[in-house]
Design an enzyme around this catalytic site. Structure first.
Site, PDB file in Angstrom:
ATOM      1  N   VAL A 162       8.609 -46.387 -62.908  1.00 29.89           N
ATOM      2  CA  VAL A 162       7.216 -46.372 -62.238  1.00 29.89           C
ATOM      3  C   VAL A 162       6.239 -47.463 -62.649  1.00 29.89           C
ATOM      4  CG1 VAL A 162       5.375 -44.746 -61.576  1.00 29.89           C
ATOM      5  CG2 VAL A 162       7.464 -43.791 -62.049  1.00 29.89           C
ATOM      6  N   CYS A 163       5.755 -47.514 -63.715  1.00 30.78           N
ATOM      7  CA  CYS A 163       4.463 -48.103 -64.190  1.00 30.78           C
ATOM      8  C   CYS A 163       5.110 -49.634 -64.736  1.00 30.78           C
ATOM      9  CB  CYS A 163       4.027 -47.440 -65.295  1.00 30.78           C
ATOM     10  SG  CYS A 163       3.170 -45.866 -64.967  1.00 30.78           S
TER      11      CYS A 163
END
Length: 217
Positions: free
Chosen positions: A118-119
């Protein structure tokens, strides 16, 4: 695909900028692709390397009031530095972070963070599309599962990202042992964070400083 090869493709400290993303308690609690203790060790080593080689480092969290502050091990390396707290999941959509990166004038963008899928993946893929030379430090990152981490890496490689570990980065930044200006700090990082190699180095120093016993005639 543009292949990343040749001397100019190697990372140089004078051209690098590091972004550490969301190394926070909430994310670490569900890292299952790596030993969480190893992730803390590795990102701390990465932060110390950046400081030793004078590489600008941007620190950022997401919703820290709920997800936890950046690991103390990182902020201890940069005690006076502001940690940018975001609402954007994708760091590269946060103008303050991007403006700080651009202000360095450097184009070798190095990223590590939690979670990989995700990040890390989101800003890496966006930055690649905007022409940045992006490297992910895989062992200072982690995902909610081994599959999540590995699929994210495959996705980023397909987008053109470079993958390295923190020790590979250390070797690339050092490049030549005749460059002595960073050797003392690099050695401290290796002793503190590279396990058996650090212990072996200390043992070597012990042996070199141990007097040879006299043999009775």
């Amino acid at each position: 695909m543009t292949f990343r090869n040749g001397l100019s493709s190697l990372l140089r400290p004078e051209d690098s900028v590091l972004v550490l993303i969301d190394h926070q308690a909430f994310q670490l609690a569900n890292v299952n692709s790596h030993d969480p203790q190893a992730v803390v060790n590795n990102v701390t080593a990465l932060a110390k390397l950046a400081k030793a080689f004078k590489v600008p480092t941007i620190l950022t969290t997401v919703l820290a009031a709920r997800g936890g502050l950046l690991f103390k091990q990182i902020t201890d390396v940069f005690p006076e530095q502001e940690v940018i707290d975001r609402t954007w999941v994708n760091t590269w959509e946060d103008e303050k972070v991007v403006d700080l990166v651009k202000a360095t004038g450097r184009k070798q963008l190095i990223i590590a963070g939690l979670w990989t899928e995700v990040c890390v993946a989101m800003p890496v893929i966006q930055a690649l599309g905007e022409g940045w030379d992006v490297t992910v430090i895989t062992d200072a990152s982690g995902g909610v599962s081994t599959e999540a981490h590995e699929v994210a890496i495959q996705r980023m490689i397909a987008a053109g990202a470079n993958m390295m570990t923190w020790m590979a980065l250390a070797g690339e930044w050092q490049r030549d042992w005749a460059r002595t200006e960073h050797v003392e700090e690099l050695t401290e990082v290796l002793v503190s964070h590279l396990g058996g190699t650090g212990i072996a180095y200390l043992w070597e120093q012990q042996l070199l400083n141990t007097p040879v016993p006299e043999i009775a005639g």
